[in-house]
Design an enzyme around this catalytic site. Structure first.
Site, mmCIF file in Angstrom:
data_model
loop_
_atom_site.group_PDB
_atom_site.id
_atom_site.type_symbol
_atom_site.label_atom_id
_atom_site.label_comp_id
_atom_site.label_asym_id
_atom_site.label_seq_id
_atom_site.Cartn_x
_atom_site.Cartn_y
_atom_site.Cartn_z
ATOM 1 N N HIS A 114 0.836 -1.203 0.000
ATOM 2 C CA HIS A 114 0.000 0.000 0.000
ATOM 3 C C HIS A 114 0.875 1.259 0.000
ATOM 4 O O HIS A 114 0.681 2.156 -0.833
ATOM 5 C CB HIS A 114 -0.921 -0.022 1.228
ATOM 6 C CG HIS A 114 -1.687 1.247 1.447
ATOM 7 N ND1 HIS A 114 -3.018 1.374 1.111
ATOM 8 C CD2 HIS A 114 -1.318 2.445 1.988
ATOM 9 C CE1 HIS A 114 -3.428 2.601 1.413
ATOM 10 N NE2 HIS A 114 -2.422 3.268 1.960
ATOM 11 N N GLU A 115 1.819 1.311 0.933
ATOM 12 C CA GLU A 115 2.650 2.519 1.042
ATOM 13 C C GLU A 115 3.500 2.709 -0.212
ATOM 14 O O GLU A 115 3.687 3.834 -0.690
ATOM 15 C CB GLU A 115 3.529 2.463 2.306
ATOM 16 C CG GLU A 115 2.765 2.372 3.628
ATOM 17 C CD GLU A 115 1.815 3.550 3.887
ATOM 18 O OE1 GLU A 115 1.873 4.560 3.169
ATOM 19 O OE2 GLU A 115 0.985 3.438 4.811
ATOM 20 N N HIS A 118 1.639 4.449 -2.909
ATOM 21 C CA HIS A 118 1.665 5.917 -2.890
ATOM 22 C C HIS A 118 2.880 6.450 -3.657
ATOM 23 O O HIS A 118 2.782 7.430 -4.399
ATOM 24 C CB HIS A 118 1.724 6.441 -1.445
ATOM 25 C CG HIS A 118 0.440 6.289 -0.690
ATOM 26 N ND1 HIS A 118 -0.773 6.682 -1.197
ATOM 27 C CD2 HIS A 118 0.186 5.789 0.554
ATOM 28 C CE1 HIS A 118 -1.732 6.435 -0.301
ATOM 29 N NE2 HIS A 118 -1.177 5.884 0.758
ATOM 30 N N ASP A 124 -4.982 7.459 -1.524
ATOM 31 C CA ASP A 124 -5.788 6.594 -0.667
ATOM 32 C C ASP A 124 -7.205 6.497 -1.208
ATOM 33 O O ASP A 124 -7.684 7.369 -1.916
ATOM 34 C CB ASP A 124 -5.822 7.150 0.766
ATOM 35 C CG ASP A 124 -4.566 6.802 1.540
ATOM 36 O OD1 ASP A 124 -4.170 5.623 1.539
ATOM 37 O OD2 ASP A 124 -3.982 7.726 2.136
HETATM 38 ZN ZN LIG Z 1 -2.309 5.300 2.345
#
Ligand SMILES: [Zn+2]
Length: 186
Positions: A114-115, A118, A124
């Site tokens: 997830h990170e 980014h 998000d």
């Molecule tokens: Zn996030």
């Protein structure tokens, strides 16, 4: 008959070789895939997790390749407290922080992919849907899915092909993806 076929075959091979020769001499301009060198020297317990996350992104996307310890486009840090987050300085560049306390509650691999998402240009999307990677902690601690959806993956591929707006490539900090669900003590 056989010799005529052989001569035909030789002629075809010669033609094919000549065609290949022209192709090699005048290559079409290739769109070079970006190599994102990630550094795990400060990733502590999560260096292996970072490697797994890199493989997931590499398998799911085109136009970019995450490669270990060839440089420092992306630095991975292990921290304790404060929450996991990502700092994107530009598309494919930045820092990812993995909070050991959150990684004890949520899937560390899901947090990591997830990170990194980014850093790869994704915002998000807190809609609680576990089939999405960018729903982050909104999908709850029971959600361990570490894979981007096909839409998330193709968006990243398209970003690295040079499409989409500058916003997706901007410098940005992404925090609070993973709500703290620890019961306060005292
Ligand atoms: Zn996030």
């Amino acid at each position: 008959m056989t010799s005529r076929l052989s001569r035909l075959a030789v002629a075809l091979v010669a033609t094919a070789t000549a065609t290949l020769g022209v192709t090699v001499a005048n290559p079409a301009p290739a769109s070079a895939a970006m190599t994102i060198c990630y550094n795990t020297s400060q990733a502590g317990n999560y260096a292996g997790t970072a490697n797994q996350a890199a493989s997931i992104w590499n398998n799911a996307t085109v136009n970019l390749t995450l490669s270990a310890n060839c440089g420092s486009n992306l630095r991975i840090y292990q921290i304790t407290g404060g929450g996991s987050y990502a700092v994107r300085t530009s598309l494919g560049n930045g820092r990812v922080y993995i909070d050991t306390q959150q990684a004890a509650q949520y899937s560390p691999l899901r947090i990591m992919t997830h990170e990194i998402g980014h850093i790869l240009g994704l915002p998000d999307n807190y809609n609680g849907n576990c089939s999405l990677l960018m729903s982050g902690g909104s999908a709850g601690t029971s959600c361990t899915n570490p894979y981007p959806s096909s839409a998330e993956a193709s968006r990243v591929s398209n970003l690295f092909a040079g499409t989409f707006s500058a916003t997706d490539r901007s410098s940005q900090v992404f925090r609070d993806s993973w709500p703290n669900v620890l019961t306060p003590v005292g």
